[in-house]
Design a protein around this motif. Structure first.
Motif, mmCIF file in Angstrom:
data_model
loop_
_atom_site.group_PDB
_atom_site.id
_atom_site.type_symbol
_atom_site.label_atom_id
_atom_site.label_comp_id
_atom_site.label_asym_id
_atom_site.label_seq_id
_atom_site.Cartn_x
_atom_site.Cartn_y
_atom_site.Cartn_z
ATOM 1 N N LEU A 75 65.706 15.937 -0.415
ATOM 2 C CA LEU A 75 65.370 14.958 0.616
ATOM 3 C C LEU A 75 64.879 15.651 1.879
ATOM 4 C CD1 LEU A 75 68.272 12.372 0.294
ATOM 5 C CD2 LEU A 75 65.875 12.027 -0.291
ATOM 6 N N ALA A 76 65.488 16.803 2.151
ATOM 7 C CA ALA A 76 65.091 17.545 3.357
ATOM 8 C C ALA A 76 63.999 18.568 3.071
ATOM 9 C CB ALA A 76 66.314 18.248 3.947
ATOM 10 N N ALA A 77 64.002 19.149 1.855
ATOM 11 C CA ALA A 77 63.095 20.265 1.574
ATOM 12 C C ALA A 77 61.635 19.860 1.647
ATOM 13 C CB ALA A 77 63.410 20.855 0.199
ATOM 14 N N GLY A 78 61.298 18.734 1.032
ATOM 15 C CA GLY A 78 59.907 18.296 1.073
ATOM 16 C C GLY A 78 59.436 18.042 2.490
ATOM 17 N N ARG A 79 60.281 17.385 3.283
ATOM 18 C CA ARG A 79 59.908 17.102 4.669
ATOM 19 C C ARG A 79 59.851 18.393 5.480
ATOM 20 N NH1 ARG A 79 56.801 13.050 5.885
ATOM 21 N NH2 ARG A 79 57.096 12.220 7.972
ATOM 22 N N LEU A 80 60.758 19.330 5.175
ATOM 23 C CA LEU A 80 60.759 20.624 5.875
ATOM 24 C C LEU A 80 59.432 21.333 5.674
ATOM 25 C CD1 LEU A 80 62.439 22.838 7.416
ATOM 26 C CD2 LEU A 80 63.000 23.754 5.138
ATOM 27 N N MET A 81 58.927 21.334 4.435
ATOM 28 C CA MET A 81 57.656 22.004 4.151
ATOM 29 C C MET A 81 56.491 21.301 4.857
ATOM 30 S SD MET A 81 58.650 24.533 2.487
ATOM 31 C CE MET A 81 60.317 24.882 1.897
ATOM 32 N N GLY A 123 69.777 25.466 -1.794
ATOM 33 C CA GLY A 123 68.711 26.427 -1.562
ATOM 34 C C GLY A 123 67.560 26.290 -2.538
ATOM 35 N N GLU A 124 67.878 26.144 -3.819
ATOM 36 C CA GLU A 124 66.819 26.101 -4.828
ATOM 37 C C GLU A 124 65.986 24.818 -4.758
ATOM 38 O OE1 GLU A 124 67.869 27.136 -8.773
ATOM 39 O OE2 GLU A 124 68.089 29.255 -8.218
ATOM 40 N N SER A 125 66.509 23.811 -4.074
ATOM 41 C CA SER A 125 65.757 22.557 -3.954
ATOM 42 C C SER A 125 64.422 22.749 -3.248
ATOM 43 C CB SER A 125 66.589 21.524 -3.193
ATOM 44 O OG SER A 125 66.801 21.927 -1.843
ATOM 45 N N GLY A 126 64.280 23.822 -2.476
ATOM 46 C CA GLY A 126 63.043 24.031 -1.733
ATOM 47 C C GLY A 126 61.918 24.646 -2.534
ATOM 48 N N PRO A 362 47.806 11.504 -0.139
ATOM 49 C CA PRO A 362 47.114 12.503 0.677
ATOM 50 C C PRO A 362 47.924 13.783 0.765
ATOM 51 C CG PRO A 362 48.061 10.796 2.068
ATOM 52 C CD PRO A 362 48.194 10.317 0.651
ATOM 53 N N ARG A 363 47.266 14.907 1.032
ATOM 54 C CA ARG A 363 47.948 16.197 1.079
ATOM 55 C C ARG A 363 49.104 16.206 2.072
ATOM 56 N NH1 ARG A 363 43.222 20.866 1.124
ATOM 57 N NH2 ARG A 363 42.179 20.243 -0.800
ATOM 58 N N SER A 364 48.945 15.471 3.165
ATOM 59 C CA SER A 364 49.978 15.472 4.195
ATOM 60 C C SER A 364 51.292 14.869 3.718
ATOM 61 C CB SER A 364 49.482 14.695 5.421
ATOM 62 O OG SER A 364 49.152 13.353 5.069
ATOM 63 N N ALA A 365 51.281 14.140 2.593
ATOM 64 C CA ALA A 365 52.493 13.491 2.087
ATOM 65 C C ALA A 365 53.020 14.129 0.809
ATOM 66 C CB ALA A 365 52.216 12.008 1.832
ATOM 67 N N VAL A 366 52.301 15.100 0.240
ATOM 68 C CA VAL A 366 52.666 15.630 -1.074
ATOM 69 C C VAL A 366 54.069 16.232 -1.075
ATOM 70 C CG1 VAL A 366 52.155 17.457 -2.748
ATOM 71 C CG2 VAL A 366 50.328 15.989 -1.919
ATOM 72 N N GLY A 367 54.381 17.071 -0.074
ATOM 73 C CA GLY A 367 55.694 17.711 -0.042
ATOM 74 C C GLY A 367 56.814 16.692 -0.004
ATOM 75 N N SER A 368 56.652 15.641 0.792
ATOM 76 C CA SER A 368 57.689 14.622 0.909
ATOM 77 C C SER A 368 57.846 13.826 -0.382
ATOM 78 C CB SER A 368 57.363 13.680 2.067
ATOM 79 O OG SER A 368 57.368 14.371 3.291
ATOM 80 N N VAL A 369 56.727 13.469 -1.028
ATOM 81 C CA VAL A 369 56.804 12.714 -2.281
ATOM 82 C C VAL A 369 57.457 13.551 -3.376
ATOM 83 C CG1 VAL A 369 55.450 11.614 -4.112
ATOM 84 C CG2 VAL A 369 54.832 11.261 -1.723
ATOM 85 N N VAL A 370 57.107 14.822 -3.447
ATOM 86 C CA VAL A 370 57.729 15.709 -4.429
ATOM 87 C C VAL A 370 59.233 15.811 -4.172
ATOM 88 C CG1 VAL A 370 57.879 18.102 -5.218
ATOM 89 C CG2 VAL A 370 55.652 17.032 -4.928
ATOM 90 N N GLY A 371 59.616 15.923 -2.899
ATOM 91 C CA GLY A 371 61.033 15.994 -2.570
ATOM 92 C C GLY A 371 61.779 14.739 -2.995
ATOM 93 N N ILE A 372 61.204 13.569 -2.715
ATOM 94 C CA ILE A 372 61.836 12.305 -3.109
ATOM 95 C C ILE A 372 61.945 12.212 -4.630
ATOM 96 C CG2 ILE A 372 61.552 9.798 -3.146
ATOM 97 C CD1 ILE A 372 60.213 10.075 -0.367
#
Length: 430
Positions: A75-81, A123-126, A362-372
Motif C-alpha cells: 500500500l505504501a511501496a507503490g506510492r513511495l515509488m 521490505g520485499e513489498s517494494g 498513465p505512467r504516473s499511476a503505475v506504481g500505485s496500481v501495482v502496489g494496490i
C-alpha cells in the motif's frame, strides 16, 4: 516519416542503443536477490522442524506474517515509488529487506521467526512496484512484457540459487549462517544502482535515438498525477488486483511448500532437495521470458495489443491445468515435470499480468496500481497459506492444494477480462 529513424533495420537508420536493457539487467539481479532471501526458510523448513519443533500450522502462520506485511507494505511501496522515485526508493527497500533477512539468524522460536518474516515482507513489498515503474519509465509499451518477463525471471534464478547455496552453507556452518550469507549481494547491488541508475533524460550514456524510442508513447501515456484514493474506484484496478488474488497464492505455494512436498512425498532430504527445485525454477525462468515474448506472434496475426496479451495469458492458464494430478503421482520425475510446466506457465502469466497496469493506466499511476494489486494478491496468499498449513496438519495431503492451483488462472483470467472490459484504458478525470 519521423518514426522510421527509430528502427535500426531501416536503411541509414542509427542504432537505437541498449542502455535500457542494462537497466533491465539491474532489475533482474535485484529480483534474484529478493527471491534468494525469500526462499531460504522454505528450504530450511524440514531442518527447523527438527531443530525448533516447527509444525505445519506454525509454518503457515509464519508465511502469513510475511504475506500480511507484504500486503501492508505494498500500500505504501507503490506510492513511495511514485513520490520519491525509483533511484532512492529501490535502494531503501532493498536495504530494509536485506537486514530483515539476516535478522532471521537471531530467531529461535516460531514467534521470533514470525517477527523476522513480517519485517522481511515489509521490505520485499517494494521490489515489484519499483521494478515495474522502472520498466514503464524505460521501455515503450511494445517492449514492456518482454522486459518484465526478463526481470521477473530473476525470481526463478533466485529460487535456483537458494537450493544451491543454502544446503551447502547449512551442512557446513549451520542454518543461522544461511540467513546471513545473502547480505553481501544486496550491498553490492545497492552501490551499483546508486552509481549507475538515472532517469532516461538524465542518463549520460543514453543516445537520442534510444531516448526517442523509449518516449515514443509518452504523449498518450504520461497523464496527470492521479489521487491515490481515486484509483480504488477504477474497475481496472480491481481487475488487476483480483487476478493477483487468485494466482499469487499459487506461486507462493510453490515457493514455500515445494521443498516440504518433495520431502514428505518422496523422502528427499536437504542433500537431495536441490535438483528438483533447480529444474523447476530453471523451467520457470524460461517460462517467464517466453511468456513475455508470447504476445508478439499474436500481434503478427493482427491481434490488438490487449487481445494479444489476453491470448498469451490464456495459453499460460491452460498449461497449468494438468498440475491437479501432482499429488497422486508416484514418480518424482513426473511430479517435477508437472510442477515445472505449471511454474513456468505461472511466470509467463505473471510477466503479462504485471504489464497490464501500464496498458490501462498513465505512467504516473503505475506504481500505485501495482502496489494496490499486489496488496490484494497478498491477502489471497495469506488466506491460502492459512488453509495450507491447517489442511496439511490435518490430512497430510496436497490434493486440494494442487486442485486449487489448477483452476486459479482460468478464474483469474475471466475476472480480469470482464472487469477491465478487455484491458480497456481507465477513464480517470483530471
Amino acid at each position: 516519416m519521423a518514426d522510421t529513424a527509430l528502427h535500426p533495420g531501416d536503411y541509414g537508420a542509427p542504432p537505437i542503443g541498449r542502455v535500457r536493457w542494462t537497466i533491465c539487467l539491474m532489475l533482474f539481479l535485484a529480483t534474484s536477490i529478493n527471491y534468494v532471501d525469500r526462499q531460504v526458510i522454505a528450504i530450511l523448513k524440514p531442518t527447523l522442524e527438527q531443530s525448533i519443533g516447527l509444525t505445519e500450522v506454525q509454518y503457515g502462520y509464519i508465511v502469513d506474517a510475511f504475506q500480511i506485511a507484504y500486503g501492508i507494505g505494498l500500500l505504501a511501496a507503490g506510492r513511495l515509488m511514485d513520490r520519491i522515485g525509483t533511484r532512492i526508493g529501490y535502494m531503501l527497500v532493498m536495504a530494509f529487506w536485506s537486514l530483515s533477512a539476516m535478522g532471521h539468524a537471531l530467531a529461535s522460536t516460531a514467534f521470533e521467526f514470525g517477527i523476522a518474516r513480517f519485517c522481511l515482507g515489509l521490505g520485499e513489498s517494494g521490489n515489484f512496484p519499483a521494478a515495474l515503474k522502472t520498466v514503464a519509465e524505460w521501455f515503450p509499451q511494445s517492449e514492456r512484457s518482454l522486459a518484465t518477463g526478463i526481470f521477473n525471471s530473476g525470481a526463478n534464478v533466485g529460487a535456483v540459487l537458494a537450493p544451491l547455496i543454502v544446503p551447502w552453507i547449512t551442512l557446513r556452518y549451520g542454518w543461522h549462517a544461511a540467513f546471513l550469507a545473502t547480505g553481501v549481494f544486496s550491498a553490492i547491488w545497492i552501490v551499483w544502482w546508486y552509481a549507475r541508475f538515472r532517469q532516461p533524460k538524465e542518463h549520460p550514456k543514453l543516445g537520442d535515438a534510444e531516448l526517442q524510442h523509449i518516449y515514443k508513447d509518452a504523449a498518450v501515456e504520461m497523464g496527470p498525477q492521479v489521487p491515490w484514493g481515486r484509483l480504488w474506484g477504477q474497475r481496472q484496478t480491481w481487475a488487476f488486483g483480483l487476478a493477483k488474488f487468485f494466482t499469487d497464492p499459487i506461486w507462493y505455494f510453490y515457493l514455500f511448500w515445494l521443498p516440504s512436498y518433495f520431502s514428505a512425498k518422496f523422502h528427499l532430504n536437504l542433500s537431495h532437495i536441490g535438483l528438483p527445485l533447480i529444474i523447476i525454477y530453471n523451467v520457470s525462468a524460461v517460462g517467464s521470458i517466453a511468456g513475455g515474448w508470447l504476445p508478439a506472434p499474436f500481434r503478427k496475426l493482427g491481434f490488438t495489443q490487449q487481445r494479444a496479451r489476453l491470448s498469451a495469458m490464456l495459453v499460460c492458464a491452460i498449461l497449468v491445468v494438468p498440475i491437479f494430478i501432482a499429488s497422486s503421482v508416484n514418480s518424482v520425475w513426473i511430479a517435477i515435470a508437472l510442477i515445472s510446466v505449471a511454474a513456468g506457465a505461472h511466470q509467463g502469466w505473471s510477466a503479462n499480468l504485471f504489464t497490464t497496469p501500464s496498458d490501462m493506466f498513465p505512467r504516473s499511476a503505475v506504481g500505485s496500481v501495482v502496489g494496490i494489486g499486489n496488496m490484494i494478491g497478498s491477502i489471497g496468499s495469506a488466506i491460502f497459506a492459512f488453509y495450507a498449513g491447517h489442511v496439511l496438519q490435518l490430512t497430510h495431503s496436497y490434493a486440494s492444494l494442487f486442485t486449487i492451483a489448477a483452476s486459479a488462472y482460468l478464474v483469474g483470467l475471466m475476472i480480469l477480462y470482464f472487469l477491465s472490459s478487455g484491458l480497456r484504458s481507465a477513464e480517470i478525470a483530471a
